[in-house]
Design a protein around this motif. Structure first.
Motif, PDB file in Angstrom:
ATOM      1  N   GLY A   1       0.836  -1.201   0.000  1.00 53.20           N
ATOM      2  CA  GLY A   1       0.000   0.000   0.000  1.00 53.20           C
ATOM      3  C   GLY A   1       0.861   1.237   0.000  1.00 53.20           C
ATOM      4  O   GLY A   1       1.969   1.247   0.560  1.00 53.20           O
ATOM      5  N   LEU A   2       0.362   2.308  -0.612  1.00 48.65           N
ATOM      6  CA  LEU A   2       1.144   3.533  -0.765  1.00 48.65           C
ATOM      7  C   LEU A   2       0.223   4.747  -0.667  1.00 48.65           C
ATOM      8  O   LEU A   2      -0.853   4.777  -1.261  1.00 48.65           O
ATOM      9  CB  LEU A   2       1.845   3.532  -2.129  1.00 48.65           C
ATOM     10  CG  LEU A   2       2.761   4.689  -2.482  1.00 48.65           C
ATOM     11  CD1 LEU A   2       3.960   4.749  -1.531  1.00 48.65           C
ATOM     12  CD2 LEU A   2       3.255   4.556  -3.925  1.00 48.65           C
ATOM     13  N   GLY A   3       0.654   5.747   0.093  1.00 52.29           N
ATOM     14  CA  GLY A   3      -0.056   7.021   0.186  1.00 52.29           C
ATOM     15  C   GLY A   3       0.931   8.165   0.068  1.00 52.29           C
ATOM     16  O   GLY A   3       2.038   8.080   0.608  1.00 52.29           O
ATOM     17  N   VAL A   4       0.558   9.228  -0.624  1.00 47.78           N
ATOM     18  CA  VAL A   4       1.506  10.312  -0.897  1.00 47.78           C
ATOM     19  C   VAL A   4       0.842  11.680  -0.778  1.00 47.78           C
ATOM     20  O   VAL A   4      -0.233  11.913  -1.340  1.00 47.78           O
ATOM     21  CB  VAL A   4       2.105  10.184  -2.323  1.00 47.78           C
ATOM     22  CG1 VAL A   4       3.099  11.319  -2.586  1.00 47.78           C
ATOM     23  CG2 VAL A   4       2.785   8.836  -2.518  1.00 47.78           C
ATOM     24  N   VAL A   5       1.496  12.560  -0.041  1.00 42.86           N
ATOM     25  CA  VAL A   5       1.203  13.995  -0.065  1.00 42.86           C
ATOM     26  C   VAL A   5       2.517  14.676  -0.440  1.00 42.86           C
ATOM     27  O   VAL A   5       3.547  14.422   0.181  1.00 42.86           O
ATOM     28  CB  VAL A   5       0.715  14.501   1.304  1.00 42.86           C
ATOM     29  CG1 VAL A   5       0.472  16.008   1.264  1.00 42.86           C
ATOM     30  CG2 VAL A   5      -0.551  13.766   1.732  1.00 42.86           C
ATOM     31  N   SER A   6       2.489  15.520  -1.449  1.00 40.50           N
ATOM     32  CA  SER A   6       3.734  16.113  -1.955  1.00 40.50           C
ATOM     33  C   SER A   6       3.505  17.556  -2.356  1.00 40.50           C
ATOM     34  O   SER A   6       2.400  18.091  -2.231  1.00 40.50           O
ATOM     35  CB  SER A   6       4.229  15.316  -3.165  1.00 40.50           C
ATOM     36  OG  SER A   6       3.352  15.506  -4.279  1.00 40.50           O
ATOM     37  N   GLY A   7       4.554  18.170  -2.869  1.00 43.35           N
ATOM     38  CA  GLY A   7       4.426  19.522  -3.388  1.00 43.35           C
ATOM     39  C   GLY A   7       3.471  19.620  -4.555  1.00 43.35           C
ATOM     40  O   GLY A   7       2.964  20.709  -4.869  1.00 43.35           O
ATOM     41  N   TYR A   8       3.188  18.507  -5.204  1.00 49.74           N
ATOM     42  CA  TYR A   8       2.213  18.486  -6.300  1.00 49.74           C
ATOM     43  C   TYR A   8       0.779  18.514  -5.792  1.00 49.74           C
ATOM     44  O   TYR A   8      -0.133  18.874  -6.533  1.00 49.74           O
ATOM     45  CB  TYR A   8       2.400  17.233  -7.157  1.00 49.74           C
ATOM     46  CG  TYR A   8       3.676  17.210  -7.972  1.00 49.74           C
ATOM     47  CD1 TYR A   8       3.851  18.081  -9.045  1.00 49.74           C
ATOM     48  CD2 TYR A   8       4.694  16.326  -7.664  1.00 49.74           C
ATOM     49  CE1 TYR A   8       5.019  18.052  -9.803  1.00 49.74           C
ATOM     50  CE2 TYR A   8       5.858  16.291  -8.411  1.00 49.74           C
ATOM     51  CZ  TYR A   8       6.024  17.154  -9.485  1.00 49.74           C
ATOM     52  OH  TYR A   8       7.188  17.131 -10.216  1.00 49.74           O
ATOM     53  N   GLY A   9       0.574  18.073  -4.543  1.00 45.30           N
ATOM     54  CA  GLY A   9      -0.774  18.049  -4.004  1.00 45.30           C
ATOM     55  C   GLY A   9      -1.021  16.801  -3.178  1.00 45.30           C
ATOM     56  O   GLY A   9      -0.092  16.111  -2.754  1.00 45.30           O
ATOM     57  N   TRP A  10      -2.283  16.485  -2.984  1.00 46.58           N
ATOM     58  CA  TRP A  10      -2.711  15.435  -2.065  1.00 46.58           C
ATOM     59  C   TRP A  10      -3.129  14.196  -2.832  1.00 46.58           C
ATOM     60  O   TRP A  10      -4.062  14.234  -3.638  1.00 46.58           O
ATOM     61  CB  TRP A  10      -3.846  15.947  -1.183  1.00 46.58           C
ATOM     62  CG  TRP A  10      -3.400  17.070  -0.291  1.00 46.58           C
ATOM     63  CD1 TRP A  10      -3.037  18.336  -0.674  1.00 46.58           C
ATOM     64  CD2 TRP A  10      -3.236  17.019   1.121  1.00 46.58           C
ATOM     65  NE1 TRP A  10      -2.647  19.077   0.419  1.00 46.58           N
ATOM     66  CE2 TRP A  10      -2.769  18.298   1.544  1.00 46.58           C
ATOM     67  CE3 TRP A  10      -3.452  16.038   2.088  1.00 46.58           C
ATOM     68  CZ2 TRP A  10      -2.505  18.599   2.876  1.00 46.58           C
ATOM     69  CZ3 TRP A  10      -3.202  16.330   3.408  1.00 46.58           C
ATOM     70  CH2 TRP A  10      -2.729  17.599   3.801  1.00 46.58           C
TER      71      TRP A  10
END
Length: 396
Positions: A10-19
């Motif tokens: 499983g993978l979840g990402v919040v980055s400078g690109y957004g949520w």
């Protein structure tokens, strides 16, 4: 694939690109940096700087602070993603949080005296988001925090693998979050000569290329769900394959200087050689180096030396994501590894563009994945060195 691999399910990402991880993939695969000009920086807080900061967002129910909302969003998305792929949490789910400065915005507010409520103090404690996350999902395995500057994520993933290999847990969730680039922190890195915020990202950060000035600051929160039970056949429902497998890795320390690397690079080289050996693979099976790639001369020299010493004439393809996502400190390795794992699914390598004379093995922009394992290196101030070897899941 090594039989002792740990699946990343499983993978979840919040980055400078957004949520969200899909927003992240759309960003890195476009080749456009996440950084934007942000005001309020410089010595008098009146200048603009190129920064890949996490934009406002998240669930207001997770609290007032952006750090806590990003931590919860990344972990929550990773758990939901894993469940959609057929993962069923075991009885012993451990959680490892990863941070360096962590909630620097919250601490700045609290130490200024503007935050006077008791809950403001509790909010900035590193233990709070972990406690709230484990409470939400009813996870009762061990929990801990790993902080090893820019090498933190690799170290945390290896700690998770140790827990799983030793049967101390059934599954582990690793959440790396660093939302830290206040004007004071940015100024600290620019004074060190490591960060460059007054020019556009692809001009500033040029790993393995001529003309680089240093890294652009970035922020991220990334969640991973890790399990060995998929390989053991405990998951009877398999709706989708895991993203990939962590095969092995290693950690060393230069023990040389608070901010500078040992110029001999002996411990970095040993770290990479031991990581490949721990993964049970040969150097020629490594098809890609997902480099630490800060764009500083010190880092490029070290990683070039590693390639020459460990791989000789069989240097793998090279790419680095910091020109796109910025240097995300403790979560740098996490956001960069997320690019590798999503690349396995999309059968693409999300390399940044080459803009000047470069190492002959440096990839130029989004590139079809040819196969082979990926070596992810991370190096942090204080002499921390870490490297992990990952590979696509069976069938990808």
């Amino acid at each position: 694939m090594s039989s002792n691999g740990i699946d990343i399910v499983g993978l979840g990402v919040v980055s400078g690109y957004g949520w969200g991880r899909d927003v992240f993939w759309e960003g890195v695969s476009s080749g456009k940096p996440a950084a934007r000009l942000v005001g309020g920086y410089g010595e008098d807080h009146t200048e603009s700087a190129w920064l890949a900061l996490v934009p406002e967002g998240g669930d207001a129910e997770d609290g007032e602070g952006l750090f806590g909302r990003a931590f919860m969003a990344a972990g929550r998305e990773a758990v939901a993603d894993a469940r959609a792929r057929g993962w069923v949490p075991g009885a012993r789910v451990g959680v490892i949080s990863v941070g360096c400065f962590s909630d620097q915005y919250g601490w700045t507010e609290f130490c200024s005296g503007r935050a006077r409520r008791s809950r403001d103090f509790v909010r900035v404690l590193p233990s709070t988001p972990v406690a709230m996350f484990m409470h939400e999902f009813g996870f009762h395995g061990p929990s801990m925090m790993v902080s090893a500057t820019c090498a933190s994520t690799n170290n945390a993933l290896l700690m998770a693998k140790l827990w799983l290999d030793a049967d101390k847990v059934d599954d582990v969730v690793v959440v790396a979050a660093d939302l830290s680039f206040t004007p004071e922190v940015v100024a600290g890195f620019t004074r060190l000569g490591a960060a460059a915020v007054d020019i556009e990202p692809l001009d500033a950060c040029r790993p393995f290329q001529d003309g680089g000035k240093g890294f652009g600051p970035g922020e991220a929160a990334v969640g991973f769900v890790m399990s060995s039970r998929q390989l053991a056949g405990f998951l009877t429902v398999s709706r989708a394959a895991p993203y990939g497998a962590l095969l092995g890795g290693a950690m060393t320390c230069d023990a040389h200087h608070a901010t500078g690397m040992d110029p001999s690079h002996a411990e970095v080289i040993r770290c990479v050689a031991e990581a490949i050996d721990d993964a049970g693979v040969a150097p020629e099976e490594v098809g890609y180096l997902n480099a630490h790639g800060t764009g500083t001369q010190q880092c490029s020299d070290a990683e070039t030396h590693v390639l020459d010493e460990v791989f000789g004439a069989d240097v793998p393809h090279i790419y680095a994501l910091k020109p796109l996502v910025g240097h995300c400190l403790a979560s740098a390795g996490a956001i960069e590894l997320a690019g590798t794992l999503m690349g396995y699914e999309h059968k693409q390598v999300p390399a940044s563009r080459v803009v000047s004379t470069a190492h002959p093995r440096l990839l130029d922009g989004l590139t079809p994945l040819e196969g082979g394992l990926t070596l992810k290196t991370s190096m942090g101030m204080g002499g921390y060195n870490s490297a992990v070897v990952v590979g696509p899941a069976a069938g990808i």
